[in-house]
Write a protein that holds these residues in place. Structure first.
Motif, mmCIF file in Angstrom:
data_model
loop_
_atom_site.group_PDB
_atom_site.id
_atom_site.type_symbol
_atom_site.label_atom_id
_atom_site.label_comp_id
_atom_site.label_asym_id
_atom_site.label_seq_id
_atom_site.Cartn_x
_atom_site.Cartn_y
_atom_site.Cartn_z
ATOM 1 N N THR A 64 3.437 10.380 11.211
ATOM 2 C CA THR A 64 2.124 10.269 11.054
ATOM 3 C C THR A 64 1.283 11.080 12.597
ATOM 4 O O THR A 64 1.611 11.074 13.587
ATOM 5 C CB THR A 64 1.460 8.710 11.857
ATOM 6 O OG1 THR A 64 3.064 7.374 10.262
ATOM 7 C CG2 THR A 64 0.587 7.570 11.214
ATOM 8 N N LYS A 75 0.665 0.987 9.036
ATOM 9 C CA LYS A 75 0.350 0.873 7.048
ATOM 10 C C LYS A 75 1.044 2.041 6.891
ATOM 11 O O LYS A 75 1.323 2.438 5.817
ATOM 12 C CB LYS A 75 -1.299 0.665 7.925
ATOM 13 C CG LYS A 75 -2.167 1.480 6.345
ATOM 14 C CD LYS A 75 -3.395 1.648 6.216
ATOM 15 C CE LYS A 75 -4.129 1.505 4.700
ATOM 16 N NZ LYS A 75 -3.989 2.383 4.148
ATOM 17 N N ARG A 76 1.283 3.418 7.279
ATOM 18 C CA ARG A 76 1.851 4.207 7.044
ATOM 19 C C ARG A 76 3.062 4.239 6.446
ATOM 20 O O ARG A 76 3.729 3.984 5.361
ATOM 21 C CB ARG A 76 2.127 5.163 7.639
ATOM 22 C CG ARG A 76 2.997 6.795 7.769
ATOM 23 C CD ARG A 76 2.193 7.686 7.578
ATOM 24 N NE ARG A 76 2.752 9.025 6.718
ATOM 25 C CZ ARG A 76 3.563 9.500 5.457
ATOM 26 N NH1 ARG A 76 2.503 9.442 4.774
ATOM 27 N NH2 ARG A 76 3.596 10.787 5.962
ATOM 28 N N SER A 78 4.475 0.636 5.429
ATOM 29 C CA SER A 78 4.423 -0.091 4.929
ATOM 30 C C SER A 78 3.689 0.121 3.050
ATOM 31 O O SER A 78 4.171 0.078 2.355
ATOM 32 C CB SER A 78 3.385 -1.148 5.129
ATOM 33 O OG SER A 78 3.878 -1.587 6.621
ATOM 34 N N ASP A 79 2.878 1.430 3.635
ATOM 35 C CA ASP A 79 2.359 1.961 2.238
ATOM 36 C C ASP A 79 3.367 2.786 1.275
ATOM 37 O O ASP A 79 3.275 2.351 0.195
ATOM 38 C CB ASP A 79 1.296 2.855 2.605
ATOM 39 C CG ASP A 79 -0.050 2.158 3.020
ATOM 40 O OD1 ASP A 79 0.354 0.441 2.470
ATOM 41 O OD2 ASP A 79 -1.280 2.724 3.154
ATOM 42 N N ALA A 80 4.280 3.225 2.551
ATOM 43 C CA ALA A 80 5.215 3.727 1.170
ATOM 44 C C ALA A 80 6.418 3.841 0.408
ATOM 45 O O ALA A 80 6.851 4.045 -0.126
ATOM 46 C CB ALA A 80 5.804 5.503 2.457
ATOM 47 N N THR A 82 8.360 0.811 -1.355
ATOM 48 C CA THR A 82 8.403 0.429 -2.876
ATOM 49 C C THR A 82 9.329 -0.855 -2.912
ATOM 50 O O THR A 82 9.468 -1.508 -4.149
ATOM 51 C CB THR A 82 8.955 1.880 -3.904
ATOM 52 O OG1 THR A 82 10.117 2.006 -3.076
ATOM 53 C CG2 THR A 82 8.674 3.339 -3.183
ATOM 54 N N ARG A 170 6.741 -7.681 -0.942
ATOM 55 C CA ARG A 170 5.622 -7.238 -1.090
ATOM 56 C C ARG A 170 4.408 -7.189 -1.525
ATOM 57 O O ARG A 170 3.097 -6.511 -1.207
ATOM 58 C CB ARG A 170 6.207 -5.681 -1.669
ATOM 59 C CG ARG A 170 6.058 -4.290 -0.642
ATOM 60 C CD ARG A 170 6.624 -3.271 -0.896
ATOM 61 N NE ARG A 170 6.196 -3.037 -2.282
ATOM 62 C CZ ARG A 170 5.851 -1.828 -3.145
ATOM 63 N NH1 ARG A 170 4.927 -1.938 -2.796
ATOM 64 N NH2 ARG A 170 6.198 -2.079 -4.312
ATOM 65 N N VAL A 174 0.839 -6.632 -0.031
ATOM 66 C CA VAL A 174 -0.339 -5.864 -0.394
ATOM 67 C C VAL A 174 -2.133 -6.406 -0.404
ATOM 68 O O VAL A 174 -3.016 -6.445 -0.909
ATOM 69 C CB VAL A 174 0.327 -5.024 -1.065
ATOM 70 C CG1 VAL A 174 -1.243 -4.192 -2.189
ATOM 71 C CG2 VAL A 174 1.721 -4.411 -0.875
ATOM 72 N N GLY A 178 -2.500 -6.484 3.617
ATOM 73 C CA GLY A 178 -1.264 -5.315 4.015
ATOM 74 C C GLY A 178 -1.895 -5.852 5.596
ATOM 75 O O GLY A 178 -2.057 -7.109 5.872
#
Length: 284
Positions: A64, A75-76, A78-80, A82, A170, A174, A178
């Motif tokens: 990051t 965020k980095r 968590s956004d990744a 799946t 998740r 989302v 978030g």
């Protein structure tokens, strides 16, 4: 296929502890998971330590860019993710055996719950237990989200625990937006409550792991700022959920937040002395 569980670590200058953190996750024995770790421009050897797991198919290593505070790295990672479920573990805390499986099983058994929560221990730099159990024990119950939100406001503190104590659905996380960093010292608590506006919390009585205390937590100014932000968040929660957080809940929470700041400061002074004495004893 996506894994059942995503465990994510936002690492920053955790070279001394990150190996223990990663090992505590990968040795859980829970097979259906991915582990995503993002290093946020660390100035120590965190990135070098993480490369021990560069060939592990379960592990994804990210970087990051510097800046943006904790929220950027949270965020980095968590956004990744799946997985069906999401659990964030800071890079200096440790999970206790069985906690991943317990949280997944609890959420599987409670379809109306959007997060699972466990108490934790407080540990020192060598992972020695300082306080054996801390945090709300929901007794294995499914607690309505509104009740849980009101409880944390009235307590004047985060009754759910640090991020490693909580596992989200998740999709609910989302959908709720978030991580909420409107009040940075309450990013975890505020985010839990935003998700709980859509569902319930299921309690898992077993300890989640160990929250590592450090000397960066002893500041009087820090305690005062945490109290100020807690009161600010209480006001925001009362505006967002006026039928849940009533004026008397907010007043009680504000009073307890001020008191908690003072008691936390005193507790940190005592714990710092114990940690210093233990360190001196081990080096002699």
């Amino acid at each position: 296929m996506s894994p059942r569980l995503s465990v994510v670590i936002p690492a920053f200058n955790n070279a001394d502890y990150i190996a223990e953190t990663v090992t505590s996750i990968l040795e859980q024995g829970f097979a259906d998971l991915e582990l995503i770790i993002a290093d946020h421009g660390s100035s120590d050897d965190t990135w070098g330590v993480l490369h021990r797991w560069s060939d592990d198919d379960r592990v994804t290593l990210l970087r990051t860019p510097a800046g943006g505070g904790a929220h950027a790295n949270w965020k980095r990672v968590s956004d990744a993710a799946t997985g069906e479920y999401l659990r964030l573990v800071p890079g200096d805390d440790v999970l206790f055996p069985g906690t991943l499986e317990q949280h997944v099983a609890a959420l599987d058994a409670a379809p109306g719950a959007v997060l699972a929560s466990s108490p934790r221990s407080l540990v020192d730099a060598s992972t020695k237990t300082l306080i054996s159990r801390r945090g709300a024990d929901w007794g294995g119950r499914v607690v309505p989200g509104s009740e849980a939100v009101r409880a944390t406001v009235r307590a004047g503190t985060n009754v759910f625990g640090e991020p490693f104590c909580v596992t989200f659905r998740r999709d609910a996380f989302v959908a709720a937006g978030g991580w909420d960093d409107s009040f940075p010292y309450l990013i975890d608590q505020a985010s839990y409550c935003r998700v709980l506006a859509t569902g319930d919390v299921v309690g898992v009585p077993s300890l989640a792991g160990g929250f590592r205390l450090s000397t960066t937590q002893w500041s009087v100014a820090l305690a005062a700022e945490q109290s100020r932000q807690a009161r600010g968040w209480h006001a925001a929660a009362a505006r967002a959920w006026p039928t849940v957080v009533r004026p008397r809940d907010r007043r009680l929470g504000d009073l307890r937040a001020r008191f908690a700041a003072q008691t936390r400061r005193l507790a940190y002074v005592v714990l710092k002395r114990r940690m210093t004495a233990a360190a001196a004893g081990s080096s002699s």
